[in-house]
Scaffold this active site. Structure first.
Site, PDB file in Angstrom:
ATOM      1  N   ASP A 116       3.525  -3.794  -3.609  1.00 42.28           N
ATOM      2  CA  ASP A 116       4.373  -3.347  -2.397  1.00 42.28           C
ATOM      3  C   ASP A 116       5.168  -4.390  -1.941  1.00 42.28           C
ATOM      4  O   ASP A 116       5.015  -5.661  -1.785  1.00 42.28           O
ATOM      5  CB  ASP A 116       3.024  -3.402  -1.323  1.00 42.28           C
ATOM      6  CG  ASP A 116       2.179  -2.080  -1.369  1.00 42.28           C
ATOM      7  OD1 ASP A 116       2.751  -0.956  -2.061  1.00 42.28           O
ATOM      8  OD2 ASP A 116       1.143  -2.184  -1.227  1.00 42.28           O
ATOM      9  N   ASP A 162      11.603  -3.830  -8.114  1.00 40.84           N
ATOM     10  CA  ASP A 162      12.891  -3.479  -7.805  1.00 40.84           C
ATOM     11  C   ASP A 162      13.627  -3.820  -6.623  1.00 40.84           C
ATOM     12  O   ASP A 162      14.574  -3.425  -6.270  1.00 40.84           O
ATOM     13  CB  ASP A 162      12.968  -1.822  -7.570  1.00 40.84           C
ATOM     14  CG  ASP A 162      11.955  -1.455  -6.539  1.00 40.84           C
ATOM     15  OD1 ASP A 162      11.026  -2.066  -6.149  1.00 40.84           O
ATOM     16  OD2 ASP A 162      12.207  -0.440  -5.668  1.00 40.84           O
ATOM     17  N   GLU A 206       8.472   3.178 -10.532  1.00 36.93           N
ATOM     18  CA  GLU A 206      10.029   2.862 -10.952  1.00 36.93           C
ATOM     19  C   GLU A 206      10.662   4.016 -11.088  1.00 36.93           C
ATOM     20  O   GLU A 206      11.937   4.024 -10.872  1.00 36.93           O
ATOM     21  CB  GLU A 206       9.601   2.299 -12.377  1.00 36.93           C
ATOM     22  CG  GLU A 206      10.937   1.753 -13.262  1.00 36.93           C
ATOM     23  CD  GLU A 206      10.824   0.984 -14.478  1.00 36.93           C
ATOM     24  OE1 GLU A 206      10.910  -0.010 -14.313  1.00 36.93           O
ATOM     25  OE2 GLU A 206      10.972   1.872 -15.515  1.00 36.93           O
TER      26      GLU A 206
HETATM   27  C1  LIG Z   1       4.314   0.375  -4.663  1.00 33.93           C
HETATM   28  S1  LIG Z   1       2.709   0.838  -5.468  1.00 33.93           S
HETATM   29  C2  LIG Z   1       3.056   0.845  -7.300  1.00 33.93           C
HETATM   30  C3  LIG Z   1       2.106   1.509  -8.055  1.00 33.93           C
HETATM   31  C4  LIG Z   1       2.349   1.588  -9.700  1.00 33.93           C
HETATM   32  N1  LIG Z   1       1.978   0.137  -9.778  1.00 33.93           N
HETATM   33  C5  LIG Z   1       3.444   1.723 -10.249  1.00 33.93           C
HETATM   34  O1  LIG Z   1       4.374   1.066 -10.461  1.00 33.93           O
HETATM   35  O2  LIG Z   1       3.668   3.032  -9.894  1.00 33.93           O
HETATM   36  C6  LIG Z   1       1.606  -0.689  -5.328  1.00 33.93           C
HETATM   37  C7  LIG Z   1       0.314  -0.488  -5.317  1.00 33.93           C
HETATM   38  O3  LIG Z   1      -0.499  -1.761  -5.217  1.00 33.93           O
HETATM   39  C8  LIG Z   1      -1.680  -1.294  -4.705  1.00 33.93           C
HETATM   40  N2  LIG Z   1      -2.200  -2.607  -4.013  1.00 33.93           N
HETATM   41  C9  LIG Z   1      -1.848  -3.104  -2.624  1.00 33.93           C
HETATM   42  N3  LIG Z   1      -2.356  -4.166  -2.606  1.00 33.93           N
HETATM   43  C10 LIG Z   1      -3.262  -4.489  -3.427  1.00 33.93           C
HETATM   44  C11 LIG Z   1      -4.551  -5.365  -3.714  1.00 33.93           C
HETATM   45  N4  LIG Z   1      -4.684  -6.280  -2.727  1.00 33.93           N
HETATM   46  N5  LIG Z   1      -5.230  -5.181  -4.718  1.00 33.93           N
HETATM   47  C12 LIG Z   1      -4.958  -4.096  -5.439  1.00 33.93           C
HETATM   48  N6  LIG Z   1      -3.958  -3.195  -5.485  1.00 33.93           N
HETATM   49  C13 LIG Z   1      -3.090  -3.447  -4.162  1.00 33.93           C
HETATM   50  C14 LIG Z   1      -1.356  -0.185  -3.464  1.00 33.93           C
HETATM   51  O4  LIG Z   1      -2.200   0.611  -3.214  1.00 33.93           O
HETATM   52  C15 LIG Z   1      -0.126   0.627  -4.382  1.00 33.93           C
HETATM   53  O5  LIG Z   1      -1.015   1.712  -4.963  1.00 33.93           O
END
Ligand SMILES: C[S@@+](CC[C@H](N)C(=O)[O-])C[C@H]1O[C@@H](n2cnc3c(N)ncnc32)[C@H](O)[C@@H]1O
Length: 233
Positions: free
Chosen positions: A140, A176, A214
């Protein structure tokens, strides 16, 4: 190493999204308990005792971790390509977990385990130096400066990550967001990692599969950055 007094932390992301399809509800009801890594949540392990991996995730293969697997495409791809490894995925977003479960059924992979919550809970109980590879794909971005402390690449996450990664372990970061690259390059080396490779569009890892996030970034005109670090020691 672990401390039952570890404070509960705020999680700022989403845990629920659109209404789940009937098939996804079935995957969650039928498959999640079997694939869930036992002994990680506070309900399973209120004393926060170190995880006995031989029981929780039996096997002899190298242990890898994917943080925030989103829809699970990268996780299933890596598990299928590397049948000898054991891959733990953490993701608190229930719609993503349901998507992963659907992909696991379709691919028939068995070398996966899921912690369906915050990765920091897993860091609390993992034994020292147990991981040999870690993926952080499109974390994120938290674009506002006052929210940068919520990014994964800060000491609250990186020091626990350093404790649980073995000397020589690989840590991959894809993002990104140019300012995320900046913070990653600033914060990851002091936590005990050395930058090995910094690459841009078209230069992903040989075994990379493009993720949902991505694809969205590319559609919206943002460029991927791929960083590879090696754990010191
Ligand atoms: C922007 S998304 C990207 C998802 C995936 N990796 C992709 O590239 O399509 C970031 C993901 O990280 C997860 N996330 C955020 N904080 C986290 C944490 N503390 N532990 C595990 N996952 C987390 C969110 O729920 C979200 O699904």
């Amino acid at each position: 190493m672990t401390n039952p007094d570890t404070p509960r932390r705020n999680f700022y992301g989403r845990t629920h999204g659109k209404t789940l399809r009937a098939s996804q509800k079935t995957y969650l009801a039928e498959d999640l308990d079997r694939l869930r890594l036992c002994g990680v949540s506070r309900e399973d392990n209120p004393d926060r005792a170190p995880l006995d991996l031989a029981t929780a995730f039996p096997g002899t293969g190298p242990l890898w971790l994917e943080v925030g697997f989103g829809g699970g495409e990268h996780m299933v791809h890596m598990a299928a390509r590397n049948p000898g490894i054991r891959l733990i995925g953490c993701e608190p977003f229930v719609n993503g977990i349901a998507m992963l479960l659907g992909k696991i059924r379709a691919a028939g992979v068995t070398n996966l385990a899921i912690h369906p919550a915050d990765v920091r809970e897993l860091f609390d109980v993992l034994p020292d130096a147990c991981l040999s590879r870690v993926f952080l794909n499109y974390p994120d971005p938290w674009p506002k400066a006052r929210h940068h402390r919520r990014r994964f690449v800060n000491p609250d996450y990186l020091l626990p990550l350093a404790r649980v990664t073995a000397p020589g372990a690989e840590f991959r970061v894809a993002t990104d967001i140019p300012d995320y690259v900046r913070q990653t390059l600033e914060e990851v080396p002091p936590a005990g990692f050395t930058l090995e490779r910094q690459a841009g569009p078209g230069e992903a890892w040989d075994d990379w599969i493009s993720t949902r996030y991505e694809q969205k970034a590319l559609r919206e005109g943002r460029e991927p950055h791929y960083l590879t670090f090696r754990r010191n020691g």
